[in-house]
Design a protein around this motif. Structure first.
Motif, mmCIF file in Angstrom:
data_model
loop_
_atom_site.group_PDB
_atom_site.id
_atom_site.type_symbol
_atom_site.label_atom_id
_atom_site.label_comp_id
_atom_site.label_asym_id
_atom_site.label_seq_id
_atom_site.Cartn_x
_atom_site.Cartn_y
_atom_site.Cartn_z
ATOM 1 N N GLY A 19 0.820 -1.206 0.000
ATOM 2 C CA GLY A 19 0.000 0.000 0.000
ATOM 3 C C GLY A 19 0.854 1.256 0.000
ATOM 4 N N LYS A 20 0.389 2.251 0.730
ATOM 5 C CA LYS A 20 1.109 3.524 0.930
ATOM 6 C C LYS A 20 1.250 4.348 -0.346
ATOM 7 N N VAL A 21 0.480 3.996 -1.380
ATOM 8 C CA VAL A 21 0.366 4.840 -2.578
ATOM 9 C C VAL A 21 -1.039 5.406 -2.557
ATOM 10 N N PHE A 22 -1.147 6.736 -2.524
ATOM 11 C CA PHE A 22 -2.429 7.391 -2.300
ATOM 12 C C PHE A 22 -2.853 8.181 -3.526
ATOM 13 N N ILE A 23 -4.098 7.936 -3.967
ATOM 14 C CA ILE A 23 -4.659 8.584 -5.148
ATOM 15 C C ILE A 23 -5.836 9.450 -4.726
ATOM 16 N N GLY A 24 -5.834 10.716 -5.124
ATOM 17 C CA GLY A 24 -6.966 11.596 -4.879
ATOM 18 C C GLY A 24 -7.956 11.492 -6.021
ATOM 19 N N ILE A 25 -9.246 11.375 -5.672
ATOM 20 C CA ILE A 25 -10.307 11.269 -6.676
ATOM 21 C C ILE A 25 -11.265 12.441 -6.508
ATOM 22 N N PHE A 40 -17.612 19.865 -5.702
ATOM 23 C CA PHE A 40 -16.963 18.588 -5.961
ATOM 24 C C PHE A 40 -17.310 17.544 -4.901
ATOM 25 N N LEU A 41 -17.282 16.300 -5.312
ATOM 26 C CA LEU A 41 -17.186 15.172 -4.397
ATOM 27 C C LEU A 41 -15.760 14.646 -4.502
ATOM 28 N N ASN A 42 -15.159 14.382 -3.334
ATOM 29 C CA ASN A 42 -13.764 13.944 -3.291
ATOM 30 C C ASN A 42 -13.583 12.791 -2.318
ATOM 31 N N CYS A 43 -12.590 11.970 -2.606
ATOM 32 C CA CYS A 43 -12.142 10.966 -1.650
ATOM 33 C C CYS A 43 -10.694 10.628 -1.977
ATOM 34 N N VAL A 44 -10.069 9.837 -1.107
ATOM 35 C CA VAL A 44 -8.702 9.365 -1.335
ATOM 36 C C VAL A 44 -8.703 7.855 -1.182
ATOM 37 N N VAL A 45 -7.987 7.173 -2.085
ATOM 38 C CA VAL A 45 -7.867 5.725 -2.027
ATOM 39 C C VAL A 45 -6.401 5.350 -1.872
ATOM 40 N N GLU A 46 -6.145 4.398 -0.989
ATOM 41 C CA GLU A 46 -4.797 3.839 -0.828
ATOM 42 C C GLU A 46 -4.722 2.557 -1.637
ATOM 43 N N ILE A 47 -3.694 2.450 -2.477
ATOM 44 C CA ILE A 47 -3.549 1.268 -3.308
ATOM 45 C C ILE A 47 -2.184 0.620 -3.090
ATOM 46 N N ASP A 48 -2.113 -0.655 -3.484
ATOM 47 C CA ASP A 48 -0.836 -1.354 -3.582
ATOM 48 C C ASP A 48 -0.614 -1.643 -5.058
ATOM 49 N N THR A 49 0.554 -1.287 -5.565
ATOM 50 C CA THR A 49 0.795 -1.414 -6.998
ATOM 51 C C THR A 49 2.225 -1.834 -7.272
ATOM 52 N N ASN A 50 2.415 -2.539 -8.377
ATOM 53 C CA ASN A 50 3.747 -2.860 -8.869
ATOM 54 C C ASN A 50 4.109 -2.014 -10.079
ATOM 55 N N LEU A 51 3.292 -0.994 -10.348
ATOM 56 C CA LEU A 51 3.600 -0.052 -11.407
ATOM 57 C C LEU A 51 4.579 0.996 -10.890
ATOM 58 N N THR A 52 5.500 1.413 -11.723
ATOM 59 C CA THR A 52 6.364 2.525 -11.360
ATOM 60 C C THR A 52 5.521 3.800 -11.303
ATOM 61 N N PRO A 53 6.001 4.860 -10.676
ATOM 62 C CA PRO A 53 5.200 6.091 -10.594
ATOM 63 C C PRO A 53 4.741 6.619 -11.950
ATOM 64 N N ASN A 54 5.626 6.672 -12.936
ATOM 65 C CA ASN A 54 5.229 7.204 -14.239
ATOM 66 C C ASN A 54 4.294 6.258 -14.983
ATOM 67 N N ALA A 55 4.480 4.951 -14.805
ATOM 68 C CA ALA A 55 3.554 3.995 -15.413
ATOM 69 C C ALA A 55 2.179 4.109 -14.767
ATOM 70 N N LEU A 56 2.145 4.339 -13.452
ATOM 71 C CA LEU A 56 0.866 4.544 -12.760
ATOM 72 C C LEU A 56 0.182 5.793 -13.287
ATOM 73 N N LEU A 57 0.946 6.868 -13.481
ATOM 74 C CA LEU A 57 0.368 8.095 -14.034
ATOM 75 C C LEU A 57 -0.269 7.830 -15.395
ATOM 76 N N GLU A 58 0.416 7.089 -16.234
ATOM 77 C CA GLU A 58 -0.134 6.784 -17.562
ATOM 78 C C GLU A 58 -1.453 6.036 -17.455
ATOM 79 N N GLU A 59 -1.549 5.118 -16.497
ATOM 80 C CA GLU A 59 -2.786 4.359 -16.315
ATOM 81 C C GLU A 59 -3.914 5.258 -15.802
ATOM 82 N N LEU A 60 -3.588 6.172 -14.912
ATOM 83 C CA LEU A 60 -4.609 7.084 -14.389
ATOM 84 C C LEU A 60 -5.123 8.004 -15.497
#
Length: 280
Positions: free
Chosen positions: A116-122, A166-186
């Motif tokens: 975990g410990k990777v946090f995404i704002g929605i 706005f409606l907002n929340c934050v999600v904690e994820i566990d990922t094996n994507l690198t930071p830039n690869a995660l950005l591309e997916e988002l």
């Protein structure tokens, strides 16, 4: 899980000051308070060699310009990545660095993968907002494991105020994507959900921001982590407080609780952020 460990030692008296241009980045020059010394160059050389050893690659295929070791206000050292490279043992989301001086510069760098410990704002303020958030969460499960999700809060728009709330929340994820690869997916998910980028801070069907990637600090032309304006945005801070109150901002070293209290005091004094943003 520890995925990398490296250390290095440099005799400061043997350092040639002409190495400055090869070893130091612009960020490191700006971070240095005063004259660039042999000690400073030796320390950065030792730290960078330690990091490359922790990748189990050595200098081969890497550049001293790919990374910066900077000092916080308290003097402690942190790593800023301009290029993220996995260790030979895999992805890491935490980096720890130590540097000591006498007649030698001693450096150690440790790389760790913590679940975990990777946090995404929605965020969303167009269409069926609750459904937008649920759909985004479903799509995130396709590229990562969801560890926790905050409650949804409603906040006034930030920056450009003449638009719906706005409606907002934050999600904690566990990922094996690198930071830039995660950005591309988002970005791909945003596009699939119909986001069209017309104006800065404008209305959007969905907005997905990488707030934190463990304790990593990244800065390149495509990505800045932690989020550059995190500490001023209640719609990030409050959900983070809910799901990770003791998580520490890697640059300021403040917990989410401390950041929330400071932002609350500042914002309430300026009559900012209505809609009961401060209430749980």
């Amino acid at each position: 899980m520890i995925v990398g460990l490296g250390n290095d030692i440099v005799d400061i008296s043997r350092v040639d000051e002409r190495l400055e241009k090869r070893i130091l980045t612009e960020e490191e020059r700006e971070n240095k308070d005063g004259k660039i010394t042999k000690e400073y160059i030796a320390g950065r050389f030792a730290l960078k060699e330690s990091y490359f050893k922790a990748l189990y690659t050595g200098i081969s295929g890497n550049s001293f310009q790919d990374i910066s070791f900077l000092n916080r206000r308290d003097g402690s050292v942190f790593l800023m990545l301009h290029k993220y490279k996995p260790s030979k043992n895999g992805i890491y989301n935490f980096v720890y660095a130590s540097l000591s001086h006498d007649s030698f510069a001693y450096a150690t760098v440790l790389l760790e993968k913590i679940e975990g410990k990777v946090f995404i704002g929605i965020g969303t303020n167009l269409g069926k907002r609750e459904e937008n958030i649920q759909k985004a969460l479903e799509k995130l499960t396709e590229i990562s494991k969801i560890v926790s999700v905050s409650n949804i809060i409603e906040t006034e728009p930030y920056g450009k105020t003449d638009q719906p709330t706005f409606l907002n929340c934050v999600v904690e994820i566990d990922t094996n994507l690198t930071p830039n690869a995660l950005l591309e997916e988002l970005l791909r998910i945003e596009k699939e959900m119909g986001r069209i980028r017309i104006e800065k801070w404008g209305p959007r069907v969905i907005d997905l921001d990488i707030l934190f990637y463990g304790n990593l600090v990244l800065k390149n032309e495509n990505l800045t982590v932690p989020h550059y304006d995190f500490e001023n945005r209640i719609f990030f801070v409050k959900p983070m407080l809910e799901i990770a109150p003791d998580f520490v901002h890697p640059i300021s070293l403040k917990t989410m609780s401390e950041i929330f209290d400071e932002l609350k005091s500042k914002s309430l004094n300026n009559n900012m952020h209505p809609l009961n943003s401060w209430e749980f």
